[in-house]
Write a protein that holds these residues in place. Structure first.
Motif, PDB file in Angstrom:
ATOM      1  N   PRO A  91      21.772  21.298 -14.232  1.00  0.00           N
ATOM      2  CA  PRO A  91      22.946  21.623 -15.055  1.00  0.00           C
ATOM      3  C   PRO A  91      24.257  21.504 -14.285  1.00  0.00           C
ATOM      4  O   PRO A  91      25.286  21.175 -14.863  1.00  0.00           O
ATOM      5  CB  PRO A  91      22.680  23.073 -15.484  1.00  0.00           C
ATOM      6  CG  PRO A  91      21.200  23.228 -15.398  1.00  0.00           C
ATOM      7  CD  PRO A  91      20.786  22.394 -14.222  1.00  0.00           C
ATOM      8  N   TYR A  92      24.210  21.801 -12.976  1.00  0.00           N
ATOM      9  CA  TYR A  92      25.422  21.614 -12.176  1.00  0.00           C
ATOM     10  C   TYR A  92      25.067  21.481 -10.701  1.00  0.00           C
ATOM     11  O   TYR A  92      24.039  21.962 -10.229  1.00  0.00           O
ATOM     12  CB  TYR A  92      26.416  22.767 -12.356  1.00  0.00           C
ATOM     13  CG  TYR A  92      25.914  24.125 -11.899  1.00  0.00           C
ATOM     14  CD1 TYR A  92      25.897  24.483 -10.550  1.00  0.00           C
ATOM     15  CD2 TYR A  92      25.483  25.066 -12.820  1.00  0.00           C
ATOM     16  CE1 TYR A  92      25.442  25.729 -10.140  1.00  0.00           C
ATOM     17  CE2 TYR A  92      25.031  26.316 -12.422  1.00  0.00           C
ATOM     18  CZ  TYR A  92      25.016  26.637 -11.077  1.00  0.00           C
ATOM     19  OH  TYR A  92      24.564  27.866 -10.670  1.00  0.00           O
ATOM     20  N   ALA A  93      25.934  20.786  -9.988  1.00  0.00           N
ATOM     21  CA  ALA A  93      25.905  20.698  -8.528  1.00  0.00           C
ATOM     22  C   ALA A  93      27.348  20.523  -8.087  1.00  0.00           C
ATOM     23  O   ALA A  93      27.981  19.509  -8.401  1.00  0.00           O
ATOM     24  CB  ALA A  93      25.036  19.532  -8.049  1.00  0.00           C
ATOM     25  N   ASP A  94      27.889  21.508  -7.380  1.00  0.00           N
ATOM     26  CA  ASP A  94      29.297  21.503  -6.972  1.00  0.00           C
ATOM     27  C   ASP A  94      29.395  21.540  -5.455  1.00  0.00           C
ATOM     28  O   ASP A  94      28.677  22.295  -4.785  1.00  0.00           O
ATOM     29  CB  ASP A  94      30.030  22.715  -7.545  1.00  0.00           C
ATOM     30  CG  ASP A  94      30.012  22.720  -9.066  1.00  0.00           C
ATOM     31  OD1 ASP A  94      29.875  21.635  -9.662  1.00  0.00           O
ATOM     32  OD2 ASP A  94      30.129  23.807  -9.655  1.00  0.00           O
ATOM     33  N   ALA A  95      30.286  20.726  -4.920  1.00  0.00           N
ATOM     34  CA  ALA A  95      30.485  20.679  -3.467  1.00  0.00           C
ATOM     35  C   ALA A  95      31.970  20.736  -3.151  1.00  0.00           C
ATOM     36  O   ALA A  95      32.783  20.088  -3.814  1.00  0.00           O
ATOM     37  CB  ALA A  95      29.876  19.413  -2.875  1.00  0.00           C
ATOM     38  N   GLU A  96      32.311  21.515  -2.126  1.00  0.00           N
ATOM     39  CA  GLU A  96      33.670  21.567  -1.597  1.00  0.00           C
ATOM     40  C   GLU A  96      33.627  21.193  -0.122  1.00  0.00           C
ATOM     41  O   GLU A  96      32.863  21.788   0.654  1.00  0.00           O
ATOM     42  CB  GLU A  96      34.272  22.961  -1.775  1.00  0.00           C
ATOM     43  CG  GLU A  96      34.492  23.345  -3.220  1.00  0.00           C
ATOM     44  CD  GLU A  96      35.187  24.687  -3.367  1.00  0.00           C
ATOM     45  OE1 GLU A  96      35.354  25.379  -2.329  1.00  0.00           O
ATOM     46  OE2 GLU A  96      35.565  25.031  -4.507  1.00  0.00           O
ATOM     47  N   ASN A  97      34.439  20.194   0.248  1.00  0.00           N
ATOM     48  CA  ASN A  97      34.442  19.681   1.614  1.00  0.00           C
ATOM     49  C   ASN A  97      35.839  19.765   2.200  1.00  0.00           C
ATOM     50  O   ASN A  97      36.812  19.324   1.571  1.00  0.00           O
ATOM     51  CB  ASN A  97      33.986  18.219   1.653  1.00  0.00           C
ATOM     52  CG  ASN A  97      32.635  18.018   0.992  1.00  0.00           C
ATOM     53  OD1 ASN A  97      31.698  18.746   1.280  1.00  0.00           O
ATOM     54  ND2 ASN A  97      32.545  17.044   0.099  1.00  0.00           N
ATOM     55  N   SER A  98      35.927  20.312   3.419  1.00  0.00           N
ATOM     56  CA  SER A  98      37.198  20.391   4.138  1.00  0.00           C
ATOM     57  C   SER A  98      37.058  19.665   5.469  1.00  0.00           C
ATOM     58  O   SER A  98      36.012  19.766   6.130  1.00  0.00           O
ATOM     59  CB  SER A  98      37.602  21.847   4.390  1.00  0.00           C
ATOM     60  OG  SER A  98      37.691  22.564   3.176  1.00  0.00           O
ATOM     61  N   ARG A  99      38.099  18.936   5.859  1.00  0.00           N
ATOM     62  CA  ARG A  99      38.081  18.178   7.107  1.00  0.00           C
ATOM     63  C   ARG A  99      39.397  18.392   7.860  1.00  0.00           C
ATOM     64  O   ARG A  99      40.465  18.502   7.252  1.00  0.00           O
ATOM     65  CB  ARG A  99      37.923  16.679   6.838  1.00  0.00           C
ATOM     66  CG  ARG A  99      36.719  16.300   5.987  1.00  0.00           C
ATOM     67  CD  ARG A  99      35.442  16.311   6.792  1.00  0.00           C
ATOM     68  NE  ARG A  99      34.322  15.801   6.035  1.00  0.00           N
ATOM     69  CZ  ARG A  99      33.469  16.561   5.361  1.00  0.00           C
ATOM     70  NH1 ARG A  99      33.635  17.874   5.337  1.00  0.00           N
ATOM     71  NH2 ARG A  99      32.456  16.027   4.703  1.00  0.00           N
ATOM     72  N   LEU A 100      39.320  18.412   9.188  1.00  0.00           N
ATOM     73  CA  LEU A 100      40.506  18.473  10.043  1.00  0.00           C
ATOM     74  C   LEU A 100      40.265  17.552  11.229  1.00  0.00           C
ATOM     75  O   LEU A 100      39.224  17.644  11.894  1.00  0.00           O
ATOM     76  CB  LEU A 100      40.764  19.901  10.525  1.00  0.00           C
ATOM     77  CG  LEU A 100      42.067  20.142  11.291  1.00  0.00           C
ATOM     78  CD1 LEU A 100      43.268  19.908  10.369  1.00  0.00           C
ATOM     79  CD2 LEU A 100      42.102  21.550  11.870  1.00  0.00           C
ATOM     80  N   LYS A 101      41.220  16.635  11.488  1.00  0.00           N
ATOM     81  CA  LYS A 101      41.066  15.652  12.555  1.00  0.00           C
ATOM     82  C   LYS A 101      42.335  15.601  13.405  1.00  0.00           C
ATOM     83  O   LYS A 101      43.439  15.472  12.876  1.00  0.00           O
ATOM     84  CB  LYS A 101      40.807  14.256  11.976  1.00  0.00           C
ATOM     85  CG  LYS A 101      39.625  14.163  11.036  1.00  0.00           C
ATOM     86  CD  LYS A 101      39.505  12.757  10.474  1.00  0.00           C
ATOM     87  CE  LYS A 101      38.400  12.650   9.446  1.00  0.00           C
ATOM     88  NZ  LYS A 101      38.301  11.281   8.890  1.00  0.00           N
TER      89      LYS A 101
END
Length: 661
Positions: A251-261
């Motif tokens: 029914p759902y799949a949620d992803a939050e991605n944060s990056r710092l370079k």
């Protein structure tokens, strides 16, 4: 300078053999490094066998590369297989970071969270020839990457695209907007896709609906002449995704991605550059059917520090990386809401590694490259002693494997050595020997599913040790170029999933995988180019003298491409042999293969026109003759009380429009 000259010679000798790239499509290119370590060559996406038609995610794109296949469970989220290796035998990084999916049954592999057009570059490295992207990676490394954008003098760029595939009424929309200059930028990326069920070549409707959205904001600033800082945040949402091959839906799949370079270039001394990357990904996922639902979470955080230097006439890359992944998944009965079992009982896996890689030109015609890495791995399941349903996960591990300890730690050492030699102006050879160590993942260690089809992990699995030897011969004869690659992989403690007494479980065995890959490109005229690629491999469980499961069959791709000024057109003919070397779940070996898969042949057509104003229209037909076929590696499901594989789409007419301004 000698090393650079040799690298340029090698790249030129096989420049038409790489499967790849498309820079008229939101500037996304694909780089395939399938032989020589200095080779990252870009050619048109519509040539040499890489899929020209729209794709739903990165897994669907990668499977069109020679030597790469996929496991299909539904309409999207195809799980890549490279040289017979899959899942955590592959290192897949999204914009420099790892993301581990929220489904124990692989409904959401890392490539499911990729909107392909939102990346500037996709690099595929087959086999083990680098140590800087993490431990393991025995099958290969895939890098989905975004660059500091190049922005026009007017201060902004925008790329917009839309596509439609008739079979399944699948459409995709994407936008990539950048503003700024060399001193700093801000970038917005949005993507949305939706599909109904498609029909296979026999006219059967396949449950394959999905709804997908992703949005990202990226920003960068130059802190000084030689220092850049970049940050990003991305959110991806999947809704109502059907997976007949899992016998459950999402029914759902949620992803939050944060990056710092952070990147700094040194102007004096032995040091050349410093890179510091940090990332965090949080996934929440739900799978359900009429009987039960299973919410899960998977949280990953990590960082990498990399130094490039030159000392003693050697180019060095050295650094350290750290990664932690926490996972929890509990299945509940829909009827009463009671916990039935836990697939991931509070699982935590920590990995810390250090690495060094060096490259040196020995002579005008010889380059030596080598690397080593050490990884410390610690794994635990904090909730293994809790009761879910009628038993604890710990008691199930003991009953199936005889193990009483759920925590483990490992000290893993891997590395490689590669020698590239130019025989003459026409021929170049390369040999690579490597050792890579792949630790067991959360599911292999700790899954604890009970019920009618038990599936129990083994907390004390030894890590896989892959010892690979690869040899490549490349030829450049002007209009005719070709490569021939042979490889052999002896695996100690291969982690085998098998069925015994009705229970899915894991054990360590010894195994071998070996194969041949060939590629050829011939420029017939100024406008016509012929290409062909072949991939063959075998996989054997040498401990039990049986076949390994999900080993890709022999495949031959042949293409003819036309390009003149703004026009492109092409035809692809794909031949795949039947796969009879199997380990069926019904056999004594208790394998993962569904059946002996029949061979098939496909014809795909495509054409493109690029206007001078930045507008591009592409059209084509996949599976022109409406063949009924399945990928050998794909999952099974029950139809009319009989298990069958999830079939591929039948004839599919598509159109894609894009614009750059």
């Amino acid at each position: 300078m000698k090393k650079k000259a040799l690298a340029l010679c090698v790249a030129a000798s096989v420049s038409q053999l790489a499967q790849a790239g498309h820079d008229s499509d939101q500037n996304m290119v694909i780089e395939i490094n399938q032989g020589l370590p200095s080779l990252e060559t870009t050619v048109s996406k519509s040539t040499s066998g890489v899929q020209a038609s729209p794709v739903s995610d990165g897994g669907e794109l990668l499977r069109s590369v020679s030597g790469v296949s996929a496991v299909r469970m539904g309409g999207r989220a195809l799980d890549p297989v490279i040289r017979g290796q899959k899942e955590t035998q592959l290192n897949i990084l999204l914009d420099g970071g790892y993301i581990h999916g929220g489904c124990p049954n692989r409904m959401d592999p890392p490539t499911a969270y990729t909107s392909v057009d939102s990346y500037d570059r996709v690099t595929v490295i087959k086999g083990n020839r680098t140590v800087i992207y993490g431990g393991g990676g025995s099958g290969g490394t895939v890098l989905f990457e975004r660059d500091w954008p190049v922005i026009d003098e007017k201060g902004y760029n925008a790329d917009i695209s839309g596509s439609y595939r008739g079979n399944g009424e699948q459409w995709e929309l994407g936008a990539d907007i950048k503003a700024g200059n060399d001193d700093g930028y801000i970038r917005f990326i949005a993507h949305e896709g939706e599909s109904e069920n498609y029909d296979d070549g026999a006219g059967n409707e396949v449950d394959s609906k999905y709804d997908s959205q992703s949005n990202a904001i990226l920003a960068g600033i130059r802190l000084g002449e030689n220092t850049m800082l970049q940050a990003s945040f991305e959110k991806a949402n999947e809704e109502d995704v059907l997976f007949p091959g899992a016998q459950m839906n999402s029914p759902y799949a949620d992803a939050e991605n944060s990056r710092l370079k952070l990147e700094h270039q040194f102007t004096q001394g032995a040091l050349r550059s410093l890179k510091v990357e940090a990332y965090k990904s949080d996934v929440i996922h739900l799978m359900d059917n009429s009987m039960m639902s299973s919410p899960s979470t998977s949280d990953t955080e990590g960082m990498r520090i990399v130094l490039d230097a030159n000392a003693a006439d050697i180019d060095w890359t050295l650094g350290a990386d750290m990664q932690n992944n926490d996972r929890t998944a509990i299945a509940y009965m829909n009827m009463n809401g009671m916990a039935a079992f836990s697939q991931w009982p509070g699982v935590s896996i920590d990995q810390t590694g250090i690495f060094v890689e060096g490259e040196k030109a020995l002579t005008r015609d010889d380059v030596l490259k080598a690397g080593m890495r050490y990884d410390r791995v610690e794994a635990s399941a904090s909730r293994a002693g809790e009761t879910f349903g009628m038993a604890t996960p710990a008691s199930q591990y003991t009953a199936v494997n005889g193990t009483t300890e759920t925590d483990s730690d490992e000290n893993n050492v891997g590395g490689f050595a590669s020698w590239t030699h130019r025989l003459n102006e026409q021929y170049t050879i390369e040999t690579t020997f490597s050792r890579s160590v792949r630790t067991a993942d959360a599911t292999e260690r700790y899954v604890a599913k009970t019920g009618a089809t038990p599936w129990i992990g083994n907390p004390q699995l030894a890590p896989e040790k892959h010892h690979q030897l690869e040899a490549v011969l490349a030829s450049d004869q002007g209009d005719l170029n070709w490569t021939l690659t042979g490889w052999y992989n002896r695996v100690d403690d291969y982690i085998l999933r098998f069925k015994s007494g009705g229970t899915e479980q894991y054990k360590n065995v010894d195994a071998t995988l070996y194969g041949l890959e060939a590629g050829l490109s011939y420029k017939l005229t100024e406008t016509l180019q012929f290409g062909s690629s072949l991939a063959w491999l075998e996989g054997e469980n040498t401990s039990d003298d049986t076949n390994l499961s999900r080993i890709s069959p022999l495949e031959l791709n042949t293409s003819l491409d036309y390009q003149k000024q703004q026009w492109k057109a092409g035809i692809e003919w794909k031949l795949v042999a039947q796969q009879n070397d199997v380990c069926l779940s019904s056999d004594a070996c208790g394998g993962q293969d569904v059946r002996k898969t029949p061979g098939y042949g496909l014809v795909n057509l495509h054409g493109e026109y690029a206007a001078s104003n930045g507008f591009v229209v592409a059209m084509g037909v996949d599976n022109l003759f409406d063949k009924d076929y399945t990928l050998h590696e794909s999952r099974d499901y029950v139809l009319d009380s009989a298990p069958i594989q999830v079939a591929e789409p039948g004839q599919n007419i598509w159109i894609k429009l894009s614009a750059h301004f």
